[in-house]
Design an enzyme around this catalytic site. Sequence first.
Site: not given
Length: 308
Positions: A161, A122, A243, A159
């Site tokens: 996200h 990120h 996740d 991931d």
Amino acid sequence: MATIVYGHPDCLTHVTPPGHPECLDRLHAVERGLAHLPVIRSEAPTAPEDEVLRCHPPAYLAKVRRALPTEGWVALDGDTILSPGSLNAALRAVGGITAAVDAVMAGQAQNAFVAARPPGHHAETATAMGFCLFGTVAIAARRLLDHHGLTRVAIVDFDVHHGNGTQDLLWDEARILFASTHQMPLYPGTGSAAETGAHRNILNHPLRPGTGSAAMRAAYDAHILPALDAYAPEFLLISAGFDAHEADPLASLAWQTEDYAWLTHRLCDVADAHAHGRIVSTLEGGYDLPALQASVAAHVGVLEERGR
């Protein structure tokens, strides 16, 4: 050849407040997942500043350094925390992934896994966010281009996200393919299929909440894996967030532990076909500790099996 796992105790000195999901217990869970695997363990070195500067400007690195507290912690944003050991931990994460790509390029191992935190995908060019300080996987990709002379590197980010930081850092890089599956809608709000990069070098495939094993595998078979085969990368990097597991508290996909083994096998097939089997994977998310432990064991277990 055995899989090399890079890590360092300094990654435990990045301390977040009680209740924060990106906590040091995550590394303990990862270690439990790795404990039974016949891998080679290696210390992640501290990355020199020049490695960070492959992707981030000097002013940003200086900003992070100035913000370090002498005790306790400070918040860079609502999610991203600095404690006294955070910069050193982040430099170990960068050092681990750069050492990993060097070792695999040198033929010391077929593949490697970096068990480090904080995560990285990120972190944008001059912005820390989403628990992340430096774009570790993007830095490794640029090292493969600039130091090792490769011309086609692929990154797969599974991931839950979207890796907005990796996308930001590599938007204009025609020599790197960034392919991501991620839940949408979900933090950070980026990652639509329309975001394709300056050179059509970005492939985003959003997944609806509730997407389980069958739909995930179909998406990879129909979209991500054919794109990777067509690109024919000389090296494959993985942003390995766990996740998307159905047990994870921060999202609502429904992947199972065995999906990570299936996906790792498929990515190894791509690497075997085009990249002499060369893969480096680095830890991103995963916040249910039992699911993280099991998923890391499944993922690295396949890397070890395929790397023999």
